[in-house]
Write a protein that holds these residues in place. Structure first.
Motif, PDB file in Angstrom:
ATOM      1  N   PRO A 169      27.512  58.395  90.044  1.00 26.34           N
ATOM      2  CA  PRO A 169      28.343  57.486  90.633  1.00 26.34           C
ATOM      3  C   PRO A 169      28.016  57.233  92.251  1.00 26.34           C
ATOM      4  CG  PRO A 169      29.887  58.565  89.272  1.00 26.34           C
ATOM      5  CD  PRO A 169      28.765  59.378  89.546  1.00 26.34           C
ATOM      6  N   CYS A 170      27.631  58.118  92.720  1.00 24.75           N
ATOM      7  CA  CYS A 170      27.368  58.267  94.369  1.00 24.75           C
ATOM      8  C   CYS A 170      26.213  57.272  94.523  1.00 24.75           C
ATOM      9  CB  CYS A 170      27.189  59.532  94.704  1.00 24.75           C
ATOM     10  SG  CYS A 170      25.582  60.472  94.567  1.00 24.75           S
ATOM     11  N   GLY A 171      25.376  57.318  93.543  1.00 23.34           N
ATOM     12  CA  GLY A 171      24.120  56.134  93.805  1.00 23.34           C
ATOM     13  C   GLY A 171      22.783  57.110  94.091  1.00 23.34           C
ATOM     14  N   SER A 172      22.811  58.312  94.016  1.00 24.47           N
ATOM     15  CA  SER A 172      21.622  59.172  94.450  1.00 24.47           C
ATOM     16  C   SER A 172      20.653  58.922  93.332  1.00 24.47           C
ATOM     17  CB  SER A 172      22.140  60.643  94.444  1.00 24.47           C
ATOM     18  OG  SER A 172      22.430  61.070  93.371  1.00 24.47           O
ATOM     19  N   GLY A 173      20.768  58.507  92.276  1.00 25.04           N
ATOM     20  CA  GLY A 173      19.718  58.350  91.365  1.00 25.04           C
ATOM     21  C   GLY A 173      19.683  59.667  90.426  1.00 25.04           C
ATOM     22  N   LYS A 174      20.276  60.778  91.059  1.00 21.88           N
ATOM     23  CA  LYS A 174      20.235  61.921  89.916  1.00 21.88           C
ATOM     24  C   LYS A 174      21.335  62.025  88.970  1.00 21.88           C
ATOM     25  CE  LYS A 174      18.968  64.775  94.112  1.00 21.88           C
ATOM     26  NZ  LYS A 174      19.319  65.903  94.914  1.00 21.88           N
ATOM     27  N   LYS A 175      21.254  62.632  88.131  1.00 18.09           N
ATOM     28  CA  LYS A 175      22.036  63.033  87.027  1.00 18.09           C
ATOM     29  C   LYS A 175      23.415  63.450  87.595  1.00 18.09           C
ATOM     30  CE  LYS A 175      19.438  63.429  82.885  1.00 18.09           C
ATOM     31  NZ  LYS A 175      19.278  64.123  81.565  1.00 18.09           N
ATOM     32  N   TYR A 176      24.489  63.349  86.986  1.00 23.26           N
ATOM     33  CA  TYR A 176      25.806  63.749  87.370  1.00 23.26           C
ATOM     34  C   TYR A 176      26.092  65.216  87.721  1.00 23.26           C
ATOM     35  CZ  TYR A 176      31.109  64.099  87.959  1.00 23.26           C
ATOM     36  OH  TYR A 176      32.372  64.421  88.239  1.00 23.26           O
ATOM     37  N   LYS A 177      25.329  65.822  86.549  1.00 13.94           N
ATOM     38  CA  LYS A 177      25.408  67.398  86.662  1.00 13.94           C
ATOM     39  C   LYS A 177      24.680  67.831  87.688  1.00 13.94           C
ATOM     40  CE  LYS A 177      21.943  67.805  82.922  1.00 13.94           C
ATOM     41  NZ  LYS A 177      21.587  68.287  81.687  1.00 13.94           N
ATOM     42  N   HIS A 178      23.636  67.194  88.227  1.00 10.98           N
ATOM     43  CA  HIS A 178      22.604  67.669  89.078  1.00 10.98           C
ATOM     44  C   HIS A 178      23.056  67.204  90.633  1.00 10.98           C
ATOM     45  CE1 HIS A 178      20.352  69.542  86.383  1.00 10.98           C
ATOM     46  NE2 HIS A 178      19.778  68.695  85.807  1.00 10.98           N
ATOM     47  N   CYS A 179      24.133  66.582  90.704  1.00 11.92           N
ATOM     48  CA  CYS A 179      24.476  65.991  92.060  1.00 11.92           C
ATOM     49  C   CYS A 179      26.023  66.244  92.488  1.00 11.92           C
ATOM     50  CB  CYS A 179      24.225  64.422  92.121  1.00 11.92           C
ATOM     51  SG  CYS A 179      24.495  63.600  93.533  1.00 11.92           S
ATOM     52  N   CYS A 180      27.038  65.536  91.910  1.00  8.00           N
ATOM     53  CA  CYS A 180      28.529  65.656  92.377  1.00  8.00           C
ATOM     54  C   CYS A 180      29.525  66.391  91.367  1.00  8.00           C
ATOM     55  CB  CYS A 180      28.673  64.282  92.992  1.00  8.00           C
ATOM     56  SG  CYS A 180      28.049  63.565  94.206  1.00  8.00           S
ATOM     57  N   LEU A 181      28.636  66.863  90.236  1.00  6.21           N
ATOM     58  CA  LEU A 181      29.872  67.177  89.283  1.00  6.21           C
ATOM     59  C   LEU A 181      30.273  68.563  90.182  1.00  6.21           C
ATOM     60  CD1 LEU A 181      30.665  67.723  86.490  1.00  6.21           C
ATOM     61  CD2 LEU A 181      28.707  69.371  86.088  1.00  6.21           C
ATOM     62  N   PRO A 182      31.762  68.508  90.086  1.00  9.97           N
ATOM     63  CA  PRO A 182      32.416  69.595  90.839  1.00  9.97           C
ATOM     64  C   PRO A 182      32.033  71.106  90.422  1.00  9.97           C
ATOM     65  CG  PRO A 182      33.860  67.950  90.001  1.00  9.97           C
ATOM     66  CD  PRO A 182      32.714  67.604  89.613  1.00  9.97           C
ATOM     67  N   ARG A 183      31.921  72.016  91.091  1.00  9.71           N
ATOM     68  CA  ARG A 183      31.315  73.239  91.033  1.00  9.71           C
ATOM     69  C   ARG A 183      32.611  74.158  91.374  1.00  9.71           C
ATOM     70  NH1 ARG A 183      27.829  70.752  89.618  1.00  9.71           N
ATOM     71  NH2 ARG A 183      25.371  71.019  89.777  1.00  9.71           N
ATOM     72  N   PRO A 184      32.765  75.424  90.394  1.00 13.31           N
ATOM     73  CA  PRO A 184      33.794  76.315  90.633  1.00 13.31           C
ATOM     74  C   PRO A 184      33.511  76.794  92.159  1.00 13.31           C
ATOM     75  CG  PRO A 184      32.460  77.295  89.302  1.00 13.31           C
ATOM     76  CD  PRO A 184      31.827  75.583  89.190  1.00 13.31           C
ATOM     77  N   PRO A 185      34.620  77.243  92.918  1.00 17.08           N
ATOM     78  CA  PRO A 185      34.451  77.926  94.074  1.00 17.08           C
ATOM     79  C   PRO A 185      34.027  79.289  93.864  1.00 17.08           C
ATOM     80  CG  PRO A 185      36.743  77.963  93.234  1.00 17.08           C
ATOM     81  CD  PRO A 185      36.205  77.099  92.253  1.00 17.08           C
ATOM     82  N   GLU A 186      33.521  79.552  95.163  1.00 18.49           N
ATOM     83  CA  GLU A 186      32.537  80.798  95.107  1.00 18.49           C
ATOM     84  C   GLU A 186      33.685  81.760  95.467  1.00 18.49           C
ATOM     85  OE1 GLU A 186      29.419  81.223  97.686  1.00 18.49           O
ATOM     86  OE2 GLU A 186      28.132  79.554  96.775  1.00 18.49           O
ATOM     87  N   THR A 187      33.531  83.235  94.676  1.00 18.28           N
ATOM     88  CA  THR A 187      34.499  84.123  95.093  1.00 18.28           C
ATOM     89  C   THR A 187      34.099  84.733  96.321  1.00 18.28           C
ATOM     90  OG1 THR A 187      34.756  84.446  92.361  1.00 18.28           O
ATOM     91  CG2 THR A 187      35.594  86.330  94.127  1.00 18.28           C
TER      92      THR A 187
END
Length: 478
Positions: A9-27
């Protein structure tokens, strides 16, 4: 709804999973782990500078000749700072000493006082930070060893088992955790302080589970049983451990080089040979042909597909819950031509005989083609394969549906394997084979190799629960 494969949705042209999909926080990195890593980095820098100053540039070259003689010979080349730099550097700094030869086990005491690390501590130890001094001392007491990966936490580390001493270590190593698979065998130098362990040195190529028995048998030849309580007692045999790794690599390389190309077979145990039969007919006879094909036993259709009408030769096997039906061939009927395809010569011949018996003079065979299938190639059309399926991207399914689907298929596949006759088990099922000690050992080996390959190569199925299958068969991994 935005799925993983939707445009972001950000308009980058990338797939959501390769762009703004939230990632779990690093330990967060534990404080002690951070201190041990800093001590390692300081130690390596200090020891390298000391070695160049006290031993000269030729010391590394001399050590490399001994090391590579044990670990693959000329296959390693002449540059010690290439692929094997990590494992060679730790052996050179902590275990090598001037004049060391390949066959000299028994000299001692160990750890020796003439290694680079020992000489550095003797001359500079009093000026070092306590943690740096403790790290160098711990590293020189730790032999290079073959470790079996018994668990992996991606992005965190590995649970390792020493194949010689049986001790286990949780090793913090993010990089290794991203590349290692369960049941890999690693040649590594594991160093720890206050029960916090890191991988100081690691050989670049893991051994597969198939090398486990060879590695253990070699270790038993030169390591006293029962194993000594002090790992430092094995320092005198570290070149034998490295040699075992090198020999195992050599054996595996020769097996790969000598292995014949795999012969792919279908469910009838027939060699896969793509077979195409081409027919011509009068356009006015097309409707009669379609009617005749629809009346043939085991023929499913007609299914209109563009300019063609398709029939599938499907054999039902109600006694096999894992594969209740098999598509043995496909027929495509065009305006004035027809082709039949199957994945073996035998199936192609049988399909041709069915066409001859059912259609008679309505069609004329004009051409037959056979295309052998290698393990790495498949014809573009897959209609004669064992089963037909529409392309499905699991990422487009709701998460709960995706997880349920994958879990159900995983469970059916794994539990079904337990009751399927396996040629490598002499035609017995795994459940039957585990009734004997020899059979239990072989099934356990097969599961280790299967799990290792599944983890390493991944795929649509995600992570399979091999431990559930072990419990089903009454197996445990000690």
């Amino acid at each position: 709804m935005v799925t993983r494969n939707s445009p972001c949705p950000c308009g980058s042209g990338k797939k959501y999973k390769h762009c703004c999909l939230p990632r779990p926080p690093e330990t967060p990195v534990p404080i002690m782990l951070k201190r041990v890593r800093e001590a390692e980095q300081r130690s390596v820098g200090l020891l390298f500078r000391f070695a160049r100053r006290e031993f000269g540039a030729e010391a590394a070259a001399e050590a490399w000749q001994t090391f590579k003689e044990c670990c693959g010979g000329d296959l390693l080349g002449d540059d010690p700072w290439s692929a094997h730099a990590s494992i060679f550097a730790t052996w050179w700094l902590y275990a090598w000493y001037p004049g060391r030869e390949r066959h000299e086990a028994g000299r001692g005491p160990y750890p020796r006082d003439d290694t680079i690390a020992a000489r550095f501590l003797a001359s500079h130890g009093s000026t070092l930070q306590p943690l740096t001094r403790d790290y160098i001392d711990a590293a020189r007491h730790e032999p290079h060893m073959l470790w079996e990966v018994i668990d992996v936490r991606r992005g965190e580390g590995l649970q390792l088992r020493d194949l010689a001493l049986g001790r286990e270590r949780w090793v913090h190593d993010r990089s290794a955790s991203e590349h290692a698979a369960r049941w890999d065998i690693l040649l590594a130098h594991i160093v720890g302080l206050d029960d916090t362990y890191i991988c100081s040195g690691l050989a670049p190529y893991p051994l597969p589970p198939a090398a486990r028995d060879f590695a253990i048998s070699e270790l038993k030849r030169f390591i006293r049983r029962p194993p000594p309580n002090d790992p430092a007692a094995l320092l005198r045999r570290d070149l034998d451990v490295i040699s075992t790794y090198g020999e195992a690599l050599g054996v595996l390389a020769r097996r790969v080089a000598e292995r014949p190309s795999p012969v792919l077979r279908n469910t009838d145990n027939q060699e896969l040979v793509w077979t195409r039969l081409e027919y011509a007919f009068k356009p006015s006879d097309r409707d009669r042909i379609i009617t005749a094909l629809a009346s043939m036993p085991e023929m499913e259709g007609p299914d209109p597909e563009g300019q063609e009408t398709t029939f599938s030769w499907v054999v039902w096997r109600p006694g096999d819950p894992q594969m209740p039906n098999v598509c043995k061939g496909t027929i495509y009927v065009g305006a004035s031509a027809m082709r039949a395809e199957a994945n073996s010569r035998e199936r192609g011949a049988e399909l041709g005989a069915r066409i001859a018996a059912g259609l008679g003079s309505l069609v004329t065979l004009v051409n037959t083609e056979h295309q052998p299938m290698a393990a790495h190639t498949m014809p573009a059309a897959a209609s004669g394969a064992e089963a037909k399926s529409e392309a499905l991207d699991l990422d487009d399914l709701p998460e709960e549906v995706r997880e349920e689907l994958i879990g159900r298929v995983q469970s059916e596949m794994l539990l079904g394997w337990a009751d399927r006759a396996i040629p490598a088990l002499g035609g017995k099922t795994p459940r039957e084979a585990v009734q004997t000690e020899v059979g239990r050992t072989r099934v356990a080996e097969m599961l280790r190799e299967w799990e290792n390959m599944s983890t390493r190569h991944g795929g649509l199925m995600g992570e399979l629960d091999f431990d559930a299958l072990r419990r089903e068969l009454g197996l445990t991994e000690d």
